[in-house]
Design a protein around this motif. Sequence first.
Motif, mmCIF file in Angstrom:
data_model
loop_
_atom_site.group_PDB
_atom_site.id
_atom_site.type_symbol
_atom_site.label_atom_id
_atom_site.label_comp_id
_atom_site.label_asym_id
_atom_site.label_seq_id
_atom_site.Cartn_x
_atom_site.Cartn_y
_atom_site.Cartn_z
ATOM 1 N N VAL A 97 0.869 -1.172 0.000
ATOM 2 C CA VAL A 97 0.000 0.000 0.000
ATOM 3 C C VAL A 97 0.906 1.222 0.000
ATOM 4 O O VAL A 97 2.000 1.200 0.531
ATOM 5 N N ASN A 98 0.460 2.265 -0.678
ATOM 6 C CA ASN A 98 1.184 3.519 -0.533
ATOM 7 C C ASN A 98 0.191 4.659 -0.617
ATOM 8 O O ASN A 98 -0.923 4.498 -1.111
ATOM 9 N N GLY A 99 0.579 5.792 -0.117
ATOM 10 C CA GLY A 99 -0.322 6.925 -0.049
ATOM 11 C C GLY A 99 -0.116 7.883 -1.199
ATOM 12 O O GLY A 99 0.931 7.899 -1.845
ATOM 13 N N VAL A 100 -1.148 8.665 -1.475
ATOM 14 C CA VAL A 100 -1.028 9.802 -2.376
ATOM 15 C C VAL A 100 -1.800 10.938 -1.715
ATOM 16 O O VAL A 100 -2.898 10.719 -1.210
ATOM 17 N N HIS A 101 -1.216 12.118 -1.679
ATOM 18 C CA HIS A 101 -1.837 13.247 -1.008
ATOM 19 C C HIS A 101 -2.393 14.204 -2.058
ATOM 20 O O HIS A 101 -1.643 14.712 -2.885
ATOM 21 N N TYR A 102 -3.718 14.415 -2.052
ATOM 22 C CA TYR A 102 -4.354 15.363 -2.965
ATOM 23 C C TYR A 102 -4.953 16.495 -2.128
ATOM 24 O O TYR A 102 -6.112 16.392 -1.727
ATOM 25 N N VAL A 113 -3.465 3.490 -1.718
ATOM 26 C CA VAL A 113 -3.574 2.702 -2.937
ATOM 27 C C VAL A 113 -2.968 1.324 -2.699
ATOM 28 O O VAL A 113 -1.803 1.218 -2.311
ATOM 29 N N GLU A 128 -8.429 1.536 -4.039
ATOM 30 C CA GLU A 128 -8.067 2.875 -3.572
ATOM 31 C C GLU A 128 -9.088 3.301 -2.518
ATOM 32 O O GLU A 128 -10.295 3.135 -2.706
ATOM 33 N N GLU A 154 5.096 2.301 6.527
ATOM 34 C CA GLU A 154 5.732 3.306 5.675
ATOM 35 C C GLU A 154 4.721 4.394 5.300
ATOM 36 O O GLU A 154 5.036 5.591 5.308
ATOM 37 N N MET A 158 5.112 8.281 6.113
ATOM 38 C CA MET A 158 5.254 9.271 5.056
ATOM 39 C C MET A 158 4.037 10.191 4.914
ATOM 40 O O MET A 158 4.152 11.302 4.431
ATOM 41 N N PHE A 159 2.848 9.704 5.287
ATOM 42 C CA PHE A 159 1.633 10.486 5.048
ATOM 43 C C PHE A 159 0.822 10.756 6.313
ATOM 44 O O PHE A 159 -0.070 11.589 6.301
ATOM 45 N N GLN A 183 6.124 12.897 2.926
ATOM 46 C CA GLN A 183 5.611 12.786 1.555
ATOM 47 C C GLN A 183 4.345 13.597 1.329
ATOM 48 O O GLN A 183 3.826 13.624 0.215
ATOM 49 N N ARG A 184 3.837 14.251 2.357
ATOM 50 C CA ARG A 184 2.661 15.090 2.147
ATOM 51 C C ARG A 184 3.037 16.298 1.302
ATOM 52 O O ARG A 184 4.155 16.770 1.322
#
Lengths: 211, 445
Positions: A97-102, A113, A128, A154, A158-159, A183-184
């Motif tokens: 899983v990894n994050g995405v910041h919108y 995700v 997602e 992680e 990171m988020f 990572q934000r």
Amino acid sequence: MSEAGMFGAHGTGDTSGFGGLVRSAAQTGSTERPYGGYFDEVTDDLERAYPLFSDAIERVVVDRGELTLYVKRDRLFDVAKILRDTPTLRFEMCMGVNGVHYPQDSGREMHAVYSLLSLTHNRRIRLEVCVPDSDSHIPSLVEVWAGINWHERETFDMFGIIFDGHPGLTRILMPDDWPGHPQRKDYPLGGIAIEYIGATVPAPSERRSYS
Amino acid sequence: MSTQDAYATSRETTEGRVYSVTGGDWDSLTTDIGATKEERVVVNMGPQHPSTHGVLRLILELEGETVTEVRCGIGYLHTGIEKNAEYRTWTQGVTFVTRMDYLAPIFNEAAYCLAVEKLLGITNDIPERASIIRVLMMELNRISSHMVALGTGALELGALSPMIFAFRERETVLDLFEMISGLRMNMAYIRPGGVAQDIPTGGVAKIREAVAKLRTNFKDNEKLLIGNTIWMKRTQNIGYLDLAGCTTLGVTGPVLRSAGLPWDLRKIQPYCGYENYEFDVVTTDTCDVYGRFLIRMKELEQSLRIIEQACDKLDATAGQPVMVADKKIAWPAQLAVGADGMGNSLAHIREIMGESMESLIHHFKLVTEGFKVPAGQVYVAVESPRGETGVHLVSDGGTHPYRVHFREPSFNNLQSTSAMCEGSMIADVIGAVASIDPVMGGVDR
């Protein structure tokens, strides 16, 4: 904000032209059936195996030959378990899983995700989950796929997404006492100024309008 | 300022201040320790320990020599590559990602470029010759990476000679890398749209020579290790992880294949035209360190087979382009090796500096601003020497990546250390970790 940068640069110090671009994270809309390939089969099988499908799955997106299921966080654990256990689905492996910041996606700023892999059927899909920044809690899937343990740590590191039920949700890459989640998008690139005798080279985030 | 330390009293002497660590609760503490019957010791192995494969810290709880609990401490090599890549163009990203798993740089580049190309929708426009060179480079890299895994793995278990042979072979491969790309490591050779430059004249012949040499040289290590009683006693039934364990822990690569499952993305989800090459997927069913060692040993031969086929294909496609035809994406300059090393080709410099203003503008725009990539997200995976290297790329339609995430096989597989080592002897921890072959640059990124 002072814009005087290194080497006497003023303003943004940007000579490339891309500094003026307005960037907005575009989201692909929902895809209509047929999805093509094995995607129809996967969604049908999931729908059969999980009666609450229409409630749990917010959107189905097929883009560039990849299937993404947007799952409500309350249903994520059940969906994951069914995806793993149903014989016609059998997503035995979670690749992580990894994050995405919108930041612009208000009320759904943090995305997690998951990429799933089925060894039995040789298929890949993506889950997602979108949660608000103010309440970024997602149920942990360590009970479903043990290997997601470090990936969730992680993503937390990171988020700042909190995976409820994780056996030991601590920082994994950054030091334990690190402030913030690097990572934000609201976190600067950072770096440390390099000092020489009589001169200083500023940290990367101070050199240009990287922010 | 108080000179009194809470844990140590001090007194002034002619030679300076002397501290004596007494008082406090030391007396009761030592009594308490004496009262426990178990001999439990917590040992920190690493992060600076020669046999922990780089800056890996293992926290071992021991009962005598038996390991009761293992935890990994990682993050010592975290460099923020994923964050940095968000501040650079798509092409510059290659230079960053190649430094993640530094023993398999070509695989990072390939996975990243395949993902960018998928986002761009130009996967089918990549010239055939570029894909062949990519395959060739990946297989050469697989050999150099496996050589480190075998050499250091053996070294850590006390066998010194295999390391000398392994690094001799690795050197042969690195020389080829230098000949082809100009660099031995971290080449940034594979670029979105193709590769940085074509194989130099006479290069294919040199590769063939090297393949013949490697094939002979591999026998040295085979003779040393395969069937060696001491080696087998140190590795058989050590670091046991069966298929169920691999699946639930998401473990891929040689560790998964040592559990008997012929799962190799080159065969199962081919990319770069791997479906056009003949090779076998090597498996064992022993689930142990010896099985993984054998798999790596035999994969060397399979890589040589692929390299030979790639050489034939290179001969057949001589003179064809190695970069996508779309001038809006293709890097404007081809590199060339001059008398002073590699750089932009002189023909190109002449064109942009002396002949065509439009060429200069085009070059400048593409190099500084970069190309735009349509918004969306993709996940692309390749079979690296350690397992599935997956790249999750998100684009917002701009000239920079919105998010670059690497699903590193080392990072994921290192989780299985606890499952492999708990209950075993402390000496076997080294062998088990070596068989996972973690590269800390990849683990920590």
